[in-house]
Design a protein around this motif. Structure first.
Motif, mmCIF file in Angstrom:
data_model
loop_
_atom_site.group_PDB
_atom_site.id
_atom_site.type_symbol
_atom_site.label_atom_id
_atom_site.label_comp_id
_atom_site.label_asym_id
_atom_site.label_seq_id
_atom_site.Cartn_x
_atom_site.Cartn_y
_atom_site.Cartn_z
ATOM 1 N N SER A 9 56.116 103.651 90.640
ATOM 2 C CA SER A 9 56.599 102.286 90.453
ATOM 3 C C SER A 9 55.930 101.659 89.244
ATOM 4 O O SER A 9 54.925 102.167 88.741
ATOM 5 C CB SER A 9 56.299 101.453 91.706
ATOM 6 O OG SER A 9 56.913 100.177 91.621
ATOM 7 N N ASP A 10 56.502 100.555 88.819
ATOM 8 C CA ASP A 10 55.906 99.701 87.795
ATOM 9 C C ASP A 10 55.464 100.475 86.552
ATOM 10 O O ASP A 10 54.321 100.392 86.122
ATOM 11 C CB ASP A 10 54.757 98.883 88.401
ATOM 12 C CG ASP A 10 55.289 97.909 89.439
ATOM 13 O OD1 ASP A 10 55.709 96.816 89.036
ATOM 14 O OD2 ASP A 10 55.326 98.255 90.643
ATOM 15 N N SER A 11 56.411 101.195 85.965
ATOM 16 C CA SER A 11 56.125 101.914 84.725
ATOM 17 C C SER A 11 56.081 100.958 83.536
ATOM 18 O O SER A 11 55.365 101.222 82.571
ATOM 19 C CB SER A 11 57.161 103.014 84.477
ATOM 20 O OG SER A 11 58.478 102.534 84.629
ATOM 21 N N HIS A 12 56.832 99.863 83.608
ATOM 22 C CA HIS A 12 56.835 98.879 82.516
ATOM 23 C C HIS A 12 56.982 99.565 81.153
ATOM 24 O O HIS A 12 56.185 99.337 80.240
ATOM 25 C CB HIS A 12 55.583 98.002 82.559
ATOM 26 C CG HIS A 12 55.547 97.067 83.717
ATOM 27 N ND1 HIS A 12 55.840 95.730 83.593
ATOM 28 C CD2 HIS A 12 55.263 97.283 85.029
ATOM 29 C CE1 HIS A 12 55.733 95.159 84.787
ATOM 30 N NE2 HIS A 12 55.393 96.082 85.668
ATOM 31 N N ASP A 34 60.692 97.934 88.285
ATOM 32 C CA ASP A 34 60.016 97.572 87.044
ATOM 33 C C ASP A 34 59.903 98.799 86.134
ATOM 34 O O ASP A 34 58.829 99.204 85.703
ATOM 35 C CB ASP A 34 58.657 96.906 87.274
ATOM 36 C CG ASP A 34 58.780 95.406 87.521
ATOM 37 O OD1 ASP A 34 59.927 94.903 87.587
ATOM 38 O OD2 ASP A 34 57.750 94.740 87.653
ATOM 39 N N GLY A 110 57.297 98.130 95.323
ATOM 40 C CA GLY A 110 56.341 98.153 94.225
ATOM 41 C C GLY A 110 55.852 96.738 93.981
ATOM 42 O O GLY A 110 55.516 96.030 94.906
ATOM 43 N N HIS A 113 51.374 96.303 91.979
ATOM 44 C CA HIS A 113 50.513 97.203 91.193
ATOM 45 C C HIS A 113 49.312 97.669 92.012
ATOM 46 O O HIS A 113 48.370 98.220 91.458
ATOM 47 C CB HIS A 113 50.027 96.555 89.884
ATOM 48 C CG HIS A 113 51.110 96.285 88.897
ATOM 49 N ND1 HIS A 113 50.926 96.469 87.549
ATOM 50 C CD2 HIS A 113 52.382 95.862 89.043
ATOM 51 C CE1 HIS A 113 52.043 96.154 86.911
ATOM 52 N NE2 HIS A 113 52.936 95.782 87.802
ATOM 53 N N ALA A 132 50.912 101.363 90.416
ATOM 54 C CA ALA A 132 51.612 101.335 89.129
ATOM 55 C C ALA A 132 51.227 102.533 88.267
ATOM 56 O O ALA A 132 50.062 102.917 88.218
ATOM 57 C CB ALA A 132 51.271 100.041 88.383
ATOM 58 N N ARG A 142 45.746 103.683 87.450
ATOM 59 C CA ARG A 142 47.160 104.016 87.621
ATOM 60 C C ARG A 142 47.290 105.016 88.768
ATOM 61 O O ARG A 142 46.495 105.945 88.873
ATOM 62 C CB ARG A 142 47.714 104.593 86.321
ATOM 63 C CG ARG A 142 47.598 103.605 85.166
ATOM 64 C CD ARG A 142 48.127 104.124 83.837
ATOM 65 N NE ARG A 142 47.717 105.484 83.553
ATOM 66 C CZ ARG A 142 48.556 106.513 83.373
ATOM 67 N NH1 ARG A 142 49.852 106.342 83.429
ATOM 68 N NH2 ARG A 142 48.092 107.710 83.118
#
Length: 172
Positions: A9-12, A34, A110, A113, A132, A142
């Motif tokens: 999740s939350d790779s941005h 995300d 997610g 983070h 994240a 991470r």
């Protein structure tokens, strides 16, 4: 035999070799929102089942490609996945009624983070947030999750630490 799941999740808009290496051996990759840039999805190992939801930072192109929510079953395990889920017992607005309505065995989200896994007795659901994989945000380390689904059971759950967010940013 079952299926091995890689949950991210939350790779941005960020993905690196550390993440990709851990996804090589999985049967399915789930991304809990995300994404940031669709290039993240394009870089994932090929030939895997893919289940993706969008998050609050995702643009209209990403929203056109993927839904905000997924409800599915794998190996006899019913799963509800959305991006902003809160956490037990304080779920985000509308989430607890959705869990009660759909009755999943596993609820994935997610957004925070923060890696968290908890069995919520009040909803009779296993809550998972993989943390994240990206370098945007306040998280220090991470993370992602790997687990097996087999014959209606969730097995061999393990958290994978990918290193410090600050170090990944330096290596970018």
């Amino acid at each position: 035999m079952g299926k091995l799941i890689g949950l991210i999740s939350d790779s941005h808009s960020y993905i690196d070799e550390a993440v990709l290496r851990h996804l090589e051996d999985v049967d399915e990759i789930w991304h809990a929102g995300d994404i940031g840039d669709l290039k993240v999805i394009e870089q994932l190992p090929k030939g895997k089942g893919l289940r993706v939801v969008t998050g609050n930072i995702d643009d209209n192109f990403t929203r056109a490609a993927y839904p905000e929510e997924q409800l599915f079953e794998v190996e006899g395990v019913k799963v509800l996945m959305i991006h902003i889920g809160g956490k037990p017992p304080r779920y985000a607005k509308g989430v607890k009624p959705r869990i009660k309505q759909t009755a999943p065995k596993l609820f994935v989200c997610g957004h925070s983070h923060i890696l968290k896994i908890e069995f919520d007795q009040s909803s009779n659901v296993l809550f998972m947030n993989p943390g994240a994989i990206g370098i945007q945000g306040f998280h220090q380390v991470r993370t992602l999750l790997k687990f097996e689904l087999s014959e209606g059971q969730i097995k061999n759950l393990r958290a994978v630490e990918l290193g410090k967010r600050a170090q990944a940013r330096i290596n970018q």
